[in-house]
Structures are given as structure tokens and as C-alpha cells.
Motif scaffolding. Structure first.
Motif, PDB file in Angstrom:
ATOM      1  N   ASP A 245       0.849  -1.192   0.000  1.00  0.00           N
ATOM      2  CA  ASP A 245       0.000   0.000   0.000  1.00  0.00           C
ATOM      3  C   ASP A 245       0.884   1.241   0.000  1.00  0.00           C
ATOM      4  O   ASP A 245       1.766   1.390   0.855  1.00  0.00           O
ATOM      5  CB  ASP A 245      -0.897  -0.016   1.244  1.00  0.00           C
ATOM      6  CG  ASP A 245      -1.730   1.243   1.351  1.00  0.00           C
ATOM      7  OD1 ASP A 245      -2.583   1.470   0.476  1.00  0.00           O
ATOM      8  OD2 ASP A 245      -1.499   2.009   2.312  1.00  0.00           O
ATOM      9  N   ASN A 252      -0.898  -4.673   0.695  1.00  0.00           N
ATOM     10  CA  ASN A 252      -2.219  -4.320   0.193  1.00  0.00           C
ATOM     11  C   ASN A 252      -3.137  -5.544   0.227  1.00  0.00           C
ATOM     12  O   ASN A 252      -2.721  -6.647   0.616  1.00  0.00           O
ATOM     13  CB  ASN A 252      -2.134  -3.712  -1.207  1.00  0.00           C
ATOM     14  CG  ASN A 252      -1.502  -4.660  -2.209  1.00  0.00           C
ATOM     15  OD1 ASN A 252      -1.443  -5.873  -2.002  1.00  0.00           O
ATOM     16  ND2 ASN A 252      -1.019  -4.109  -3.313  1.00  0.00           N
ATOM     17  N   ARG A 253      -4.379  -5.348  -0.213  1.00  0.00           N
ATOM     18  CA  ARG A 253      -5.385  -6.420  -0.120  1.00  0.00           C
ATOM     19  C   ARG A 253      -4.979  -7.643  -0.937  1.00  0.00           C
ATOM     20  O   ARG A 253      -5.081  -8.775  -0.470  1.00  0.00           O
ATOM     21  CB  ARG A 253      -6.737  -5.879  -0.606  1.00  0.00           C
ATOM     22  CG  ARG A 253      -7.868  -6.898  -0.497  1.00  0.00           C
ATOM     23  CD  ARG A 253      -9.146  -6.374  -1.122  1.00  0.00           C
ATOM     24  NE  ARG A 253     -10.252  -7.300  -0.932  1.00  0.00           N
ATOM     25  CZ  ARG A 253     -11.298  -7.094  -0.172  1.00  0.00           C
ATOM     26  NH1 ARG A 253     -11.398  -5.963   0.519  1.00  0.00           N
ATOM     27  NH2 ARG A 253     -12.259  -7.997  -0.060  1.00  0.00           N
ATOM     28  N   ARG A 254      -4.498  -7.403  -2.149  1.00  0.00           N
ATOM     29  CA  ARG A 254      -4.137  -8.516  -3.022  1.00  0.00           C
ATOM     30  C   ARG A 254      -3.039  -9.383  -2.394  1.00  0.00           C
ATOM     31  O   ARG A 254      -3.123 -10.615  -2.389  1.00  0.00           O
ATOM     32  CB  ARG A 254      -3.655  -7.954  -4.356  1.00  0.00           C
ATOM     33  CG  ARG A 254      -3.117  -8.990  -5.312  1.00  0.00           C
ATOM     34  CD  ARG A 254      -2.567  -8.326  -6.568  1.00  0.00           C
ATOM     35  NE  ARG A 254      -1.882  -9.301  -7.388  1.00  0.00           N
ATOM     36  CZ  ARG A 254      -0.790  -9.052  -8.068  1.00  0.00           C
ATOM     37  NH1 ARG A 254      -0.242  -7.848  -8.008  1.00  0.00           N
ATOM     38  NH2 ARG A 254      -0.229  -9.970  -8.805  1.00  0.00           N
ATOM     39  N   PHE A 320      -6.792  -2.875   3.890  1.00  0.00           N
ATOM     40  CA  PHE A 320      -7.774  -3.511   3.020  1.00  0.00           C
ATOM     41  C   PHE A 320      -8.446  -2.513   2.092  1.00  0.00           C
ATOM     42  O   PHE A 320      -9.108  -2.901   1.147  1.00  0.00           O
ATOM     43  CB  PHE A 320      -8.822  -4.236   3.874  1.00  0.00           C
ATOM     44  CG  PHE A 320      -8.844  -5.716   3.617  1.00  0.00           C
ATOM     45  CD1 PHE A 320      -7.667  -6.434   3.560  1.00  0.00           C
ATOM     46  CD2 PHE A 320     -10.040  -6.382   3.424  1.00  0.00           C
ATOM     47  CE1 PHE A 320      -7.674  -7.790   3.307  1.00  0.00           C
ATOM     48  CE2 PHE A 320     -10.063  -7.736   3.169  1.00  0.00           C
ATOM     49  CZ  PHE A 320      -8.877  -8.442   3.116  1.00  0.00           C
TER      50      PHE A 320
END
Length: 403
Positions: A245, A252-254, A320
Motif C-alpha cells: 500500500d 495491500n489487499r491482493r 484492506f
């Protein structure tokens, strides 16, 4: 910020720090300076040293053979004892610098050690060059033209070999070439006759040619190494962009989903507990509306830092999206996860966030879920934790919900 708060599987490898100045191969003229910014000069020099050592590994077989042939021919003009002594010294010097090369390869040094290894290699191989270049002095037989031609062949061969093998490192190339050039060009001047003066002039011209060729090879290799380092840096940056991020520096979310899936498989395989925290900053829109988006960004960054401060070495933190965070807690049952969540909640509640004279306090709501025996994927765990997060919000916010 703790790097290990993220999974090694989802974090891009860190590279050596990059300097802001241009890379130079050494104290050379401006024509040799490679104007490529953001490269680590020490790392490039280390790669040059590896190429130099790799090139000279051929000496393992060729140097003893050449010493044997040269010593045998020299016995025509000097006593066999002197020729044998020269060959013995040549073998010992060759063995010594090959040992230094092997130590260098086995040590696999860091870029910070490059100067130390350059000095060791320069000393070891410099003795080899002086030993061979010294033939122009002690083995030179006045008035014996065949002897002079033989020694001239050796000097020219040394120049050619040095140009081809030592050119990766500017510093070592100059140190290797200097004694051979100086002795080889100067020795014929001590003989009388136009022919010897012509030999000296020819040696000077050939030396200039070989030095220029060697420097051109060096420039080309340096450009190649710089481009390779730029490529590695670009790949690292792209990997970071894909998994990190940009605002907070956490995953990050991925990247989190990928890591969580692997952790779930590991937990199920070994029947170890695994828990998940879903964290949301309370009334975050009000922070943005009241203090502006700059303060909102600062809140998100500092909340991420505070969460990470209370995470263990192997916990995985990710943003997220928006003001929402997720924390994966391997080897944690729900009671331990609840304690961690409460500790994070209390820290954030008691911390005042300050930016440009503005002060704000925020709270968080947390939903906690534990991996069950029937859970196969991360989606179900996320769904349970998310529902408990919204339950915490519905029950008044600034609280932790586990059921």
C-alpha cells in the motif's frame, strides 16, 4: 516499521540502498563517467570485481604452462638454476593469487567490502605482473637479438592478456598494465641503435592502443552492469507497487489474500490455530470533513504504525482499503487474538495524532474470527470477521467483538 509484520512471501525483496549520484568506475576522466543516476557504485564495483576474478580463473591451467615454457626457453640464455628458480616463484605467485580468488568467491562479500577485496586482489595479482614484467630487466641479454625478440613477445602477450582479462575493473586494469607498459617501453632505450629505439616507439604506440581498447571494453561492461542494476531496481519497485500500500507501506489487499491463503493451508495441514482481525477507524469521514484529507491520510498512516507495533514477528498486516485494516494472526486462538485486538484498540484510543498544529483522536472497531475445522478458504474467515466488525460498530464502536 517492522518488515516482518508482512509475510515474506508477499513482500518484495529489499535491495541495496541506491545513491543519488552518478556511477563512476574510478578516478577516470569525464569521458569514462557513466551518467546513470540512482545506482549503487559499490555494488557495481563488486560486480566488476566478480567479472575480473572470473576472467582470471583461466590462469589455473594456462599460467603454470606458460611459466614452464618460458622458463625452458630462458634456460638458453641464463643458467638452468636461475630459470628453474624463476619458474618456481612463478608457480608460487600463481597459486597465491588463485587462492585469493577462491577466498573471494567463497566469501561472497557484500558491496561494503569491495575496497578491501580490491586491495587483496591487486596485491596478489600485482606480484604476478611484476614477476613477468621483470623479465625485461634481469633476463635481458645485451646484444642478443633473439633474446630481445622473445622478451618483447612476452611483453606484448602480457599487454594483450591484461587488456582482455583485467578490463572489467578500471583500478585493477591500470595497476596490472602499468608495470608491464613502463618496463616494456623503457628497456629497449638502454640499447644502442635505431632498431631498439624503434622497438621502444612501437611498444609505446602498442601500449596506447591496448590501454584504449581495454578502457573501451571497460566502458561497455560498465554500461551493461549499470543497466542490469537499473533493471533490478525497476523490478523491485514494480513488485513493491504490486504488493504494498503506497500510503502506509504495509501490504495491500491482493498481497494479503495470497498470504492468508497460504497460511490457512499451513494451519490446516498442521492443525494449528489461526485468527483474523478486521479493523476499521470509527467516524473517519468526520475526520476528513473536519480536518481535511491531509489529516485523514496522516491518521491512516499512524493507525497502521500503531497496529504494526502491537503485532508479533510473524503476524501479517494489510490495508484492506480506505480506513480498513486486516491482521492475520498465525498460531493464535481467538482468546489471544482478542487480547491483541484490545491492546491495539487501547493504544489507538489513547494516542493523540498531530499534524501541522492540528490534533485529533480516533478510535477503532474490531471484529475477531478464528479459523474453524471446516473453513477451506480465506473468504469465509473474512466474512465472519467482517460481520463481527459491523456488530462492533452497531454496538457503539470503539470495541472488540468476538461473537
Amino acid at each position: 516499521m517492522k518488515q516482518d509484520a508482512h509475510s515474506p512471501a508477499i513482500s518484495a525483496p529489499t535491495s541495496q540502498p541506491f545513491s543519488s549520484g552518478p556511477v563512476s568506475s574510478g578516478p577516470v576522466s569525464s569521458g569514462l563517467r557513466i551518467d546513470i543516476d540512482n545506482l549503487d557504485e559499490a555494488e557495481v564495483r563488486l560486480q566488476q570485481l566478480h567479472l575480473y576474478v572470473d576472467n582470471h580463473q583461466h590462469d589455473r591451467l594456462l599460467a603454470p604452462m606458460l611459466a614452464l615454457i618460458t622458463g625452458s626457453v630462458l634456460s638458453i640464455w641464463v643458467t638452468w638454476q636461475v630459470a628453474a628458480l624463476w619458474m618456481l616463484v612463478a608457480f608460487l605467485i600463481t597459486r597465491n593469487y588463485l587462492r585469493v580468488y577462491n577466498n573471494f568467491k567463497q566469501a561472497d562479500p557484500e558491496a561494503a567490502d569491495v575496497v578491501k577485496w580490491e586491495r587483496r586482489i591487486a596485491t596478489a595479482h600485482g606480484m604476478h605482473m611484476l614477476h613477468w614484467g621483470g623479465l625485461c630487466i634481469w633476463a635481458w641479454q645485451p646484444g642478443v637479438f633473439e633474446n630481445h625478440i622473445f622478451i618483447a613477445m612476452i611483453v606484448l602477450g602480457l599487454m594483450c592478456a591484461t587488456t582482455a582479462m583485467s578490463s572489467p575493473s578500471y583500478r585493477l586494469f591500470i595497476r596490472d598494465m602499468a608495470p608491464v607498459v613502463i618496463i616494456g617501453c623503457a628497456r629497449p632505450l638502454f640499447e644502442e641503435g635505431l632498431l631498439y629505439h624503434a622497438m621502444s616507439a612501437l611498444s609505446v604506440c602498442f601500449s596506447i592502443l591496448m590501454v584504449n581498447v581495454g578502457l573501451q571494453i571497460h566502458r561497455n561492461l560498465l554500461r551493461m552492469l549499470c543497466l542490469q542494476q537499473e533493471r533490478r531496481q525497476l523490478i523491485t519497485e514494480l513488485e513493491n507497487m504490486a504488493t504494498t500500500d503506497a500510503l502506509t507501506g504495509v501490504s495491500n489487499r491482493r498481497a494479503f489474500i495470497q498470504c492468508a491463503s497460504e497460511e490457512i493451508n499451513r494451519s490446516r495441514r498442521y492443525e494449528h490455530p489461526l485468527s483474523l482481525l478486521m479493523i476499521d477507524i470509527d467516524h473517519f469521514k468526520k475526520v476528513n470533513d473536519t480536518f481535511g484529507h491531509a489529516m485523514g491520510d496522516e491518521v491512516i498512516k499512524q493507525v497502521a504504525q500503531m497496529i504494526e507495533r502491537d503485532c508479533r514477528h510473524n503476524d501479517r498486516l494489510a490495508r484492506f482499503g480506505g480506513e480498513e485494516f486486516a491482521v492475520l494472526l498465525p498460531e493464535s486462538e481467538i482468546c489471544l487474538a482478542e487480547l491483541t485486538a484490545e491492546r491495539i484498540r487501547q493504544r489507538i484510543e489513547s494516542t493523540e495524532i498531530i499534524k501541522e498544529g492540528q490534533e485529533v483522536r480516533v478510535t477503532i472497531s474490531v471484529g475477531v474470527a478464528e479459523l474453524s475445522a471446516t473453513d477451506q478458504h480465506i473468504d469465509r474467515l473474512l466474512d465472519v470477521a467482517d460481520k463481527r466488525l459491523y456488530q462492533a460498530k452497531n454496538n457503539g464502536r470503539n470495541r472488540v467483538e468476538t461473537a
